[in-house]
Design an enzyme around this catalytic site. Structure first.
Site, PDB file in Angstrom:
ATOM      1  N   TYR A   1       0.838  -1.203   0.000  1.00 51.99           N
ATOM      2  CA  TYR A   1       0.000   0.000   0.000  1.00 51.99           C
ATOM      3  C   TYR A   1       0.872   1.252   0.000  1.00 51.99           C
ATOM      4  O   TYR A   1       0.636   2.190  -0.777  1.00 51.99           O
ATOM      5  CB  TYR A   1      -0.916  -0.011   1.213  1.00 51.99           C
ATOM      6  CG  TYR A   1      -1.755   1.232   1.351  1.00 51.99           C
ATOM      7  CD1 TYR A   1      -2.909   1.402   0.588  1.00 51.99           C
ATOM      8  CD2 TYR A   1      -1.394   2.248   2.241  1.00 51.99           C
ATOM      9  CE1 TYR A   1      -3.687   2.549   0.709  1.00 51.99           C
ATOM     10  CE2 TYR A   1      -2.162   3.399   2.363  1.00 51.99           C
ATOM     11  CZ  TYR A   1      -3.305   3.538   1.599  1.00 51.99           C
ATOM     12  OH  TYR A   1      -4.070   4.683   1.712  1.00 51.99           O
TER      13      TYR A   1
ATOM     14  N   LYS B   1       0.955   4.245  -2.877  1.00 52.56           N
ATOM     15  CA  LYS B   1       0.642   5.652  -2.618  1.00 52.56           C
ATOM     16  C   LYS B   1       1.804   6.567  -3.020  1.00 52.56           C
ATOM     17  O   LYS B   1       1.576   7.701  -3.430  1.00 52.56           O
ATOM     18  CB  LYS B   1       0.272   5.842  -1.158  1.00 52.56           C
ATOM     19  CG  LYS B   1      -1.027   5.148  -0.753  1.00 52.56           C
ATOM     20  CD  LYS B   1      -2.253   5.773  -1.393  1.00 52.56           C
ATOM     21  CE  LYS B   1      -2.807   5.049  -2.577  1.00 52.56           C
ATOM     22  NZ  LYS B   1      -4.045   5.680  -3.105  1.00 52.56           N
TER      23      LYS B   1
END
Length: 256
Positions: free
Chosen positions: A153, A157
């Site tokens: 994740y 990002k």
């Protein structure tokens, strides 16, 4: 008044941003993964002009959303809000043989950017966890490494920041920025998240439509309507281009 597309907006920050914008008199098109979630979005925000339905977990689904958006109108702004969070316990592979998290969080905004009629403003949802992201593209699909959901994740990002900055360089006539909304108590953030939920959707909505000079910029990263620093790597054109080229290879579609 502006016409704004918000992906992943059947609930959470996407829906909240849509409500902020419609309350200001702007025209908003929402997006949902399936018809059930679309019905929920319509009920939650009747002021929305439309809800487009597309599953961003596949390249065909992403292309379908781009086609639907182009058939609907030319949008003044697109807020790339859709995302999968950091709690995924295992790597999920899509029908295209790719990481589901990478597909939704990175390829969806990339391919929509490449295929949609070019809006004047682009806003990409990042996260404070991008600071722990690694821009290395040796194994972004996590096919060879042991799965780590939080790291995957965080990487995605950071990739969203690279995408925003890379597009800003390639399309100087477009305002392209990234946003970290804060760790807020949404379904993704969890009930114990400490940041202010009311502030969570404000910056992306502001960047999409505001006439404030501070919002009419490009290649910047924001938190609560203030510019925030990013890693030196995120500012490197070669690293931005490496990601854009990688996404072009995966999708067969380049951002030129």
């Amino acid at each position: 008044m502006a016409h704004v597309l918000i992906t992943g907006s059947s609930d959470g920050l996407g829906l909240m941003a849509g409500r902020l914008l419609t309350d200001q008199g702007h025209t908003v098109t929402l997006h949902a993964r399936n018809t059930e979630r679309a019905a929920h979005a319509r009920a939650a925000l009747p002021a929305a002009e439309d809800v487009l339905v597309a599953d961003l977990r596949t390249l065909d689904g992403i292309r379908g959303l781009a086609d639907a958006a182009n058939a609907a109108a030319r949008f003044d702004a697109a807020i790339h809000n859709a995302g999968i969070g950091y709690r995924e316990p295992r790597r999920v592979e899509t029908a295209d043989g790719l990481s589901e998290l990478f597909t939704v969080n990175v390829l969806a905004p990339y391919l929509l950017t490449a295929l949609m009629t070019r809006p004047g403003r682009l806003v990409y949802l990042s996260s404070g966890m991008a600071r722990s992201g690694d821009p290395d593209l040796t194994d972004p699909q996590w096919t060879h490494r042991r799965w780590n959901g939080a790291q995957a994740y965080s990487d995605s990002k950071l990739f969203d920041v690279l995408l925003a900055f890379g597009v800003a360089r390639r399309w100087p006539e477009v305002s392209s920025n990234s946003v970290e909304p804060g760790w807020v108590p949404t379904k993704m953030g969890g009930p114990g998240a400490p940041d202010d939920l009311d502030q969570g959707p404000v910056t992306q909505a502001w960047l999409a439509v505001s006439d404030d000079e501070a919002a009419k910029v490009t290649g910047r990263h924001f938190y609560h309507r203030q510019e925030r620093s990013v890693s030196a790597e995120a500012r490197e054109p070669a690293i931005q281009d490496a990601l854009l080229d990688y996404c072009a290879e995966l999708t067969g579609t380049a951002i030129k």
